[in-house]
Design a protein around this motif. Structure first.
Motif, PDB file in Angstrom:
ATOM      1  N   ARG A 142     -14.745  -3.704   4.444  1.00  0.00           N
ATOM      2  CA  ARG A 142     -14.488  -5.021   5.038  1.00  0.00           C
ATOM      3  C   ARG A 142     -15.747  -5.599   5.684  1.00  0.00           C
ATOM      4  N   THR A 201      -6.701  -7.461   5.803  1.00  0.00           N
ATOM      5  CA  THR A 201      -5.675  -6.421   5.752  1.00  0.00           C
ATOM      6  C   THR A 201      -5.289  -6.165   4.309  1.00  0.00           C
ATOM      7  N   ARG A 224       0.821  -1.212   0.000  1.00  0.00           N
ATOM      8  CA  ARG A 224       0.000   0.000   0.000  1.00  0.00           C
ATOM      9  C   ARG A 224       0.857   1.267   0.000  1.00  0.00           C
ATOM     10  N   PHE A 273      -5.137   7.213   2.274  1.00  0.00           N
ATOM     11  CA  PHE A 273      -5.871   5.985   2.537  1.00  0.00           C
ATOM     12  C   PHE A 273      -6.746   6.178   3.771  1.00  0.00           C
ATOM     13  N   SER A 274      -8.036   5.858   3.643  1.00  0.00           N
ATOM     14  CA  SER A 274      -8.983   6.054   4.740  1.00  0.00           C
ATOM     15  C   SER A 274      -9.282   4.726   5.438  1.00  0.00           C
ATOM     16  N   SER A 275      -8.866   4.625   6.697  1.00  0.00           N
ATOM     17  CA  SER A 275      -9.139   3.411   7.473  1.00  0.00           C
ATOM     18  C   SER A 275     -10.636   3.218   7.690  1.00  0.00           C
ATOM     19  N   LYS A 276     -11.360   4.327   7.831  1.00  0.00           N
ATOM     20  CA  LYS A 276     -12.804   4.235   8.058  1.00  0.00           C
ATOM     21  C   LYS A 276     -13.510   3.648   6.834  1.00  0.00           C
ATOM     22  N   LYS A 277     -13.117   4.094   5.655  1.00  0.00           N
ATOM     23  CA  LYS A 277     -13.718   3.558   4.432  1.00  0.00           C
ATOM     24  C   LYS A 277     -13.350   2.085   4.267  1.00  0.00           C
ATOM     25  N   TRP A 278     -12.115   1.762   4.590  1.00  0.00           N
ATOM     26  CA  TRP A 278     -11.665   0.377   4.478  1.00  0.00           C
ATOM     27  C   TRP A 278     -12.452  -0.518   5.425  1.00  0.00           C
ATOM     28  N   ASP A 279     -12.718  -0.021   6.640  1.00  0.00           N
ATOM     29  CA  ASP A 279     -13.501  -0.789   7.608  1.00  0.00           C
ATOM     30  C   ASP A 279     -14.919  -1.036   7.093  1.00  0.00           C
TER      31      ASP A 279
END
Length: 282
Positions: free
Chosen positions: A215, A224, A145, A206-212
């Motif tokens: 997922r 991951t 990433r 990179f947005s962790s919230k969007k990734w969550d």
């Protein structure tokens, strides 16, 4: 004769060891891996001075590290740490008689997505175009990433369907990384919407919230981004691509590849990425 151990600052000791490795003629990528092991040792053993390089701390590091990484990485750390301790003993920074014991660690199964799971992931991330593009690049190039984030518009060669990439972790570069034609089209469409003169391919972080959210939608809460890199390798292996070719694409082979400059795309690498089921995703 003076034979006692010198109580030396940990960071100064690590710095001296890095300089020793340079004088020894080790390549930068090799030195980086060694210093990375020592950073992990400092984190897990809490070393502040050479006197804290003790048998209990060495044993604790091996056990704690085995819970974080696979067997091959652990063995590499053990090898690096053994060489460091040998050097430290020779310089009287630590006591002699220390032993870094290997532990039997069951090999964890590789976690990789199926073709259907990749399709579901891309569908779920469609509402976030730049996240979807990151996923596409990961599963079709095997890039980490962090390396995807550094791609510039000028790195993309549309006439040759390649991207110039940089491996920040190992200090490597690949000037002509083959990319499936369908992904080049996706990149062209994305770039068409960027402001004139924009150099970075991805303007947002990179947005962790969007990734969550993505997922959760695909019912894979523990997914991951690293799994996408493993998926790339797994899909190539399932389609008969040799380990040697996959290692080159992942830049896991010998450090000499750091200085390789590809004037033309290797046809073997091209054949490998063309085997990916991109048409089923885009």
């Amino acid at each position: 004769m003076f034979t006692s151990v010198v109580d030396f600052n940990w960071h100064h000791m690590v710095e001296e060891y890095g300089q020793f490795k340079q004088v020894e003629g080790r390549k930068e990528a090799s030195i980086y891996e060694v210093l990375l092991t020592l950073r992990h040792f400092e984190r897990l053993a809490g070393c502040r001075s050479s006197r804290e390089v003790t048998q209990p701390n060495l044993d604790a590091f091996v056990l704690n590290r085995s819970e974080e990484v696979g067997k091959s990485t652990l063995n590499k750390d053990i090898t690096n740490l053994r060489a460091f301790v040998k050097w430290a003993v020779r310089n009287r920074f630590v006591a002699s008689g220390l032993e870094i014991r290997k532990v039997k660690v069951p090999q964890k199964p590789v976690v990789a997505l199926s073709v259907q799971q990749v399709r579901d992931l891309l569908t779920a991330s469609a509402k976030y175009p730049t996240l979807r593009l990151r996923v596409l690049l990961a599963v079709t190039t095997g890039l980490r990433r962090g390396d995807i984030e550094t791609i510039r518009v000028g790195d993309i060669h549309f006439d040759r369907n390649t991207i110039a990439t940089r491996n920040r972790k190992a200090g490597k570069a690949m000037s002509e990384r083959p990319v499936p034609e369908a992904i080049i089209t996706e990149l062209a469409n994305h770039i068409a919407g960027l402001p004139d003169g924009q150099e970075r391919l991805l303007l947002d972080r990179f947005s962790s919230k969007k990734w969550d959210r993505v997922r959760e939608q695909v019912k894979f809460p523990g997914l991951t981004f690293q799994v996408l890199r493993k998926t790339f390798a797994s899909l190539l292996a399932q389609r008969g691509v040799s380990t040697a070719v996959t290692q080159r694409l992942l830049e896991h082979s010998s450090p000499q590849l750091t200085n390789d400059v590809y004037t033309n795309v290797d046809p073997v690498l091209r054949q490998a990425v063309n085997l990916l089921p991109v048409s089923e995703w885009v």
